[in-house]
Design a protein around this motif. Structure first.
Motif, PDB file in Angstrom:
ATOM      1  N   ILE A   4      -3.714  -3.549  13.737  1.00 22.81           N
ATOM      2  CA  ILE A   4      -3.603  -3.262  12.314  1.00 22.81           C
ATOM      3  C   ILE A   4      -3.470  -1.771  12.060  1.00 22.81           C
ATOM      4  O   ILE A   4      -2.644  -1.332  11.251  1.00 22.81           O
ATOM      5  CB  ILE A   4      -4.815  -3.847  11.564  1.00 22.81           C
ATOM      6  N   THR A   5      -4.253  -0.968  12.763  1.00 23.32           N
ATOM      7  CA  THR A   5      -4.176   0.487  12.603  1.00 23.32           C
ATOM      8  C   THR A   5      -2.793   1.006  12.970  1.00 23.32           C
ATOM      9  O   THR A   5      -2.203   1.833  12.261  1.00 23.32           O
ATOM     10  CB  THR A   5      -5.245   1.178  13.459  1.00 23.32           C
ATOM     11  N   SER A   6      -2.250   0.503  14.079  1.00 27.15           N
ATOM     12  CA  SER A   6      -0.917   0.919  14.509  1.00 27.15           C
ATOM     13  C   SER A   6       0.141   0.541  13.488  1.00 27.15           C
ATOM     14  O   SER A   6       1.021   1.343  13.150  1.00 27.15           O
ATOM     15  CB  SER A   6      -0.599   0.280  15.867  1.00 27.15           C
ATOM     16  N   ARG A   7       0.050  -0.694  12.968  1.00 24.99           N
ATOM     17  CA  ARG A   7       1.031  -1.141  11.977  1.00 24.99           C
ATOM     18  C   ARG A   7       0.937  -0.328  10.693  1.00 24.99           C
ATOM     19  O   ARG A   7       1.956   0.054  10.109  1.00 24.99           O
ATOM     20  CB  ARG A   7       0.809  -2.626  11.682  1.00 24.99           C
ATOM     21  N   ALA A   8      -0.278  -0.024  10.238  1.00 29.90           N
ATOM     22  CA  ALA A   8      -0.458   0.755   9.017  1.00 29.90           C
ATOM     23  C   ALA A   8       0.101   2.168   9.179  1.00 29.90           C
ATOM     24  O   ALA A   8       0.743   2.703   8.269  1.00 29.90           O
ATOM     25  CB  ALA A   8      -1.938   0.798   8.646  1.00 29.90           C
ATOM     26  N   LEU A   9      -0.138   2.762  10.344  1.00 28.08           N
ATOM     27  CA  LEU A   9       0.368   4.115  10.591  1.00 28.08           C
ATOM     28  C   LEU A   9       1.895   4.137  10.557  1.00 28.08           C
ATOM     29  O   LEU A   9       2.501   5.119  10.130  1.00 28.08           O
ATOM     30  CB  LEU A   9      -0.151   4.629  11.930  1.00 28.08           C
ATOM     31  N   ALA A  10       2.512   3.061  11.020  1.00 28.21           N
ATOM     32  CA  ALA A  10       3.975   2.991  10.997  1.00 28.21           C
ATOM     33  C   ALA A  10       4.514   3.027   9.567  1.00 28.21           C
ATOM     34  O   ALA A  10       5.636   3.467   9.324  1.00 28.21           O
ATOM     35  CB  ALA A  10       4.443   1.717  11.705  1.00 28.21           C
ATOM     36  N   ALA A  52       0.828  -1.204   0.000  1.00 33.58           N
ATOM     37  CA  ALA A  52       0.000   0.000   0.000  1.00 33.58           C
ATOM     38  C   ALA A  52       0.865   1.257   0.000  1.00 33.58           C
ATOM     39  O   ALA A  52       0.588   2.225  -0.718  1.00 33.58           O
ATOM     40  CB  ALA A  52      -0.935  -0.005   1.210  1.00 33.58           C
ATOM     41  N   ALA A  53       1.933   1.238   0.795  1.00 35.83           N
ATOM     42  CA  ALA A  53       2.828   2.391   0.833  1.00 35.83           C
ATOM     43  C   ALA A  53       3.503   2.592  -0.520  1.00 35.83           C
ATOM     44  O   ALA A  53       3.620   3.725  -1.018  1.00 35.83           O
ATOM     45  CB  ALA A  53       3.879   2.201   1.925  1.00 35.83           C
ATOM     46  N   GLY A  54       3.932   1.508  -1.142  1.00 35.24           N
ATOM     47  CA  GLY A  54       4.595   1.604  -2.437  1.00 35.24           C
ATOM     48  C   GLY A  54       3.687   2.091  -3.540  1.00 35.24           C
ATOM     49  O   GLY A  54       4.130   2.754  -4.482  1.00 35.24           O
ATOM     50  N   ARG A  55       2.399   1.760  -3.444  1.00 33.66           N
ATOM     51  CA  ARG A  55       1.422   2.183  -4.454  1.00 33.66           C
ATOM     52  C   ARG A  55       0.757   3.510  -4.114  1.00 33.66           C
ATOM     53  O   ARG A  55      -0.019   4.033  -4.900  1.00 33.66           O
ATOM     54  CB  ARG A  55       0.340   1.101  -4.607  1.00 33.66           C
ATOM     55  N   ALA A  56       1.057   4.042  -2.925  1.00 36.69           N
ATOM     56  CA  ALA A  56       0.440   5.290  -2.441  1.00 36.69           C
ATOM     57  C   ALA A  56      -1.080   5.166  -2.409  1.00 36.69           C
ATOM     58  O   ALA A  56      -1.801   6.060  -2.845  1.00 36.69           O
ATOM     59  CB  ALA A  56       0.881   6.478  -3.294  1.00 36.69           C
ATOM     60  N   VAL A  57      -1.551   4.026  -1.896  1.00 32.89           N
ATOM     61  CA  VAL A  57      -2.987   3.790  -1.745  1.00 32.89           C
ATOM     62  C   VAL A  57      -3.247   3.371  -0.307  1.00 32.89           C
ATOM     63  O   VAL A  57      -2.325   3.121   0.468  1.00 32.89           O
ATOM     64  CB  VAL A  57      -3.512   2.703  -2.716  1.00 32.89           C
ATOM     65  N   GLY A  58      -4.521   3.265   0.051  1.00 36.61           N
ATOM     66  CA  GLY A  58      -4.890   2.860   1.388  1.00 36.61           C
ATOM     67  C   GLY A  58      -4.933   1.349   1.548  1.00 36.61           C
ATOM     68  O   GLY A  58      -4.752   0.585   0.597  1.00 36.61           O
ATOM     69  N   LEU A  59      -5.183   0.937   2.775  1.00 34.77           N
ATOM     70  CA  LEU A  59      -5.300  -0.475   3.125  1.00 34.77           C
ATOM     71  C   LEU A  59      -6.750  -0.755   3.507  1.00 34.77           C
ATOM     72  O   LEU A  59      -7.318  -0.085   4.368  1.00 34.77           O
ATOM     73  CB  LEU A  59      -4.366  -0.792   4.288  1.00 34.77           C
ATOM     74  N   ASP A  60      -7.361  -1.725   2.844  1.00 35.87           N
ATOM     75  CA  ASP A  60      -8.748  -2.102   3.088  1.00 35.87           C
ATOM     76  C   ASP A  60      -8.748  -3.448   3.809  1.00 35.87           C
ATOM     77  O   ASP A  60      -8.422  -4.472   3.212  1.00 35.87           O
ATOM     78  CB  ASP A  60      -9.503  -2.199   1.755  1.00 35.87           C
ATOM     79  N   VAL A  61      -9.082  -3.438   5.089  1.00 38.72           N
ATOM     80  CA  VAL A  61      -9.047  -4.651   5.896  1.00 38.72           C
ATOM     81  C   VAL A  61     -10.480  -5.043   6.242  1.00 38.72           C
ATOM     82  O   VAL A  61     -11.255  -4.225   6.742  1.00 38.72           O
ATOM     83  CB  VAL A  61      -8.240  -4.445   7.189  1.00 38.72           C
ATOM     84  N   VAL A  62     -10.816  -6.300   5.970  1.00 39.17           N
ATOM     85  CA  VAL A  62     -12.189  -6.769   6.156  1.00 39.17           C
ATOM     86  C   VAL A  62     -12.198  -7.983   7.080  1.00 39.17           C
ATOM     87  O   VAL A  62     -11.461  -8.957   6.850  1.00 39.17           O
ATOM     88  CB  VAL A  62     -12.837  -7.141   4.810  1.00 39.17           C
ATOM     89  N   HIS A  63     -13.047  -7.912   8.105  1.00 36.59           N
ATOM     90  CA  HIS A  63     -13.313  -9.072   8.953  1.00 36.59           C
ATOM     91  C   HIS A  63     -14.761  -9.477   8.742  1.00 36.59           C
ATOM     92  O   HIS A  63     -15.673  -8.675   8.945  1.00 36.59           O
ATOM     93  CB  HIS A  63     -13.074  -8.748  10.425  1.00 36.59           C
ATOM     94  N   GLY A  81       2.878   4.712   7.246  1.00 35.47           N
ATOM     95  CA  GLY A  81       2.316   5.916   6.639  1.00 35.47           C
ATOM     96  C   GLY A  81       1.149   5.625   5.727  1.00 35.47           C
ATOM     97  O   GLY A  81       0.908   6.347   4.750  1.00 35.47           O
ATOM     98  N   VAL A  82       0.404   4.582   6.053  1.00 34.78           N
ATOM     99  CA  VAL A  82      -0.703   4.120   5.209  1.00 34.78           C
ATOM    100  C   VAL A  82      -2.028   4.325   5.923  1.00 34.78           C
ATOM    101  O   VAL A  82      -2.168   3.972   7.094  1.00 34.78           O
ATOM    102  CB  VAL A  82      -0.524   2.618   4.871  1.00 34.78           C
ATOM    103  N   GLY A  83      -3.000   4.892   5.232  1.00 34.99           N
ATOM    104  CA  GLY A  83      -4.342   4.994   5.773  1.00 34.99           C
ATOM    105  C   GLY A  83      -5.023   3.637   5.730  1.00 34.99           C
ATOM    106  O   GLY A  83      -4.800   2.848   4.815  1.00 34.99           O
TER     107      GLY A  83
END
Length: 273
Positions: A189-195, A163-174, A197-199
């Motif tokens: 997951i939110t903490s890891r994504a923020l690390a 996601a960071a490489g593509r400059a896009v967000g992360l869509d996580v579904v449970h 720089g990914v929404g």
């Protein structure tokens, strides 16, 4: 760079539209990681077919031209192997940072052909495998489905990296019900994504996991799934992973945790389907 001394990105060359797209994506992945690219074509000699070796060589030369047009200056080698393509790609995946190949028109099949080269390599390779479609991928987020079961954080790390490489967000579904475990999972997951720089968008929805994720994958630029089992050759794909490999509109990354950078188990809460 001495390409033989560095773990390469390996790409299967088939001559198909999906195979050509796979070469392009493999070249980008190799360039981003500063790794060499190894282009491989498996030649199975057929009785009565003339100039097979020459035709195979032409395919590899064309693939190399495609790779260098995509990533000028990339260290690129070609290799012609004799025999079954599954056997050849599995062998080369032992030393690969990533194995990339076309989807073999899986989406056109009524049922997922378990013996297809793409399916066999995705399930059994020693490395993480990227399966590429012929059409251009959507420009949407990177999609990950989570079940709440414990596993290595390799899938999450790969998804955040992509996601960071593509400059896009992360869509996580449970797919399931909200619970305390799911809330903890969302926080991790939110903490890891923020690390990275990914929404991140985290949704809890009801329904059949395969149907829900298949629908969400229509807009995803990449779908990230995990291979069940730590042992290559004995690896499996879960039913949802199989459904996404079969039907997802864009490329699918099948992560082999045992060949990925280690993630602390405290953060290892991404589930496999």
């Amino acid at each position: 760079m001495n390409g033989s001394a560095v773990t390469p990105v390996v790409a299967g060359v088939s001559g198909s539209a999906a195979g050509s797209r796979a070469v392009e994506m493999a070249a980008r992945e190799a360039a981003v990681r500063g790794l060499p690219l190894r282009l491989v074509h498996a030649l199975q000699y057929r009785h009565g077919v003339i100039d097979q070796a020459r035709q195979a060589g032409d395919l590899l030369r064309q693939a190399r031209e495609t790779a260098l047009a995509t990533a000028p200056g990339l260290w690129t080698t070609v290799e012609l192997v004799e025999g079954d393509p599954v056997t050849g790609l599995l062998r080369l995946s032992r030393q690969a940072a990533l194995t990339v190949l076309g989807d073999g028109s899986l989406g056109e099949q009524v049922c997922l052909p378990r013996e297809a080269t793409t399916v066999q390599v995705a399930a059994r390779a020693f490395s993480t495998v990227l399966v590429v479609r012929a059409p251009a991928a959507p420009q949407g987020p990177v999609l990950v489905g989570v079940s709440g079961s414990t596993m290595s954080g390799a899938v999450l790390a790969r998804a955040c990296e992509a996601a960071a490489g593509r400059a896009v967000g992360l869509d996580v579904v449970h797919v399931g019900e909200v619970s305390q475990r799911v809330r903890v999972l969302e926080d991790v997951i939110t903490s890891r994504a923020l690390a990275y720089g990914v929404g991140v968008r985290f949704d809890v929805v009801a329904g059949d996991p395969a149907a829900v994720l298949r629908q969400r994958s229509r807009e995803a630029s990449l779908v990230v799934v995990g291979a069940r089992g730590e042992l290559p050759y004995h690896g499996l794909l879960g039913s949802v992973s199989q459904a996404l490999l079969h039907h997802a509109r864009g490329p699918v990354l099948v992560v082999r945790a045992s060949r990925s950078a280690p993630i602390r188990r405290a953060a290892a809460l991404v589930g496999l389907f």
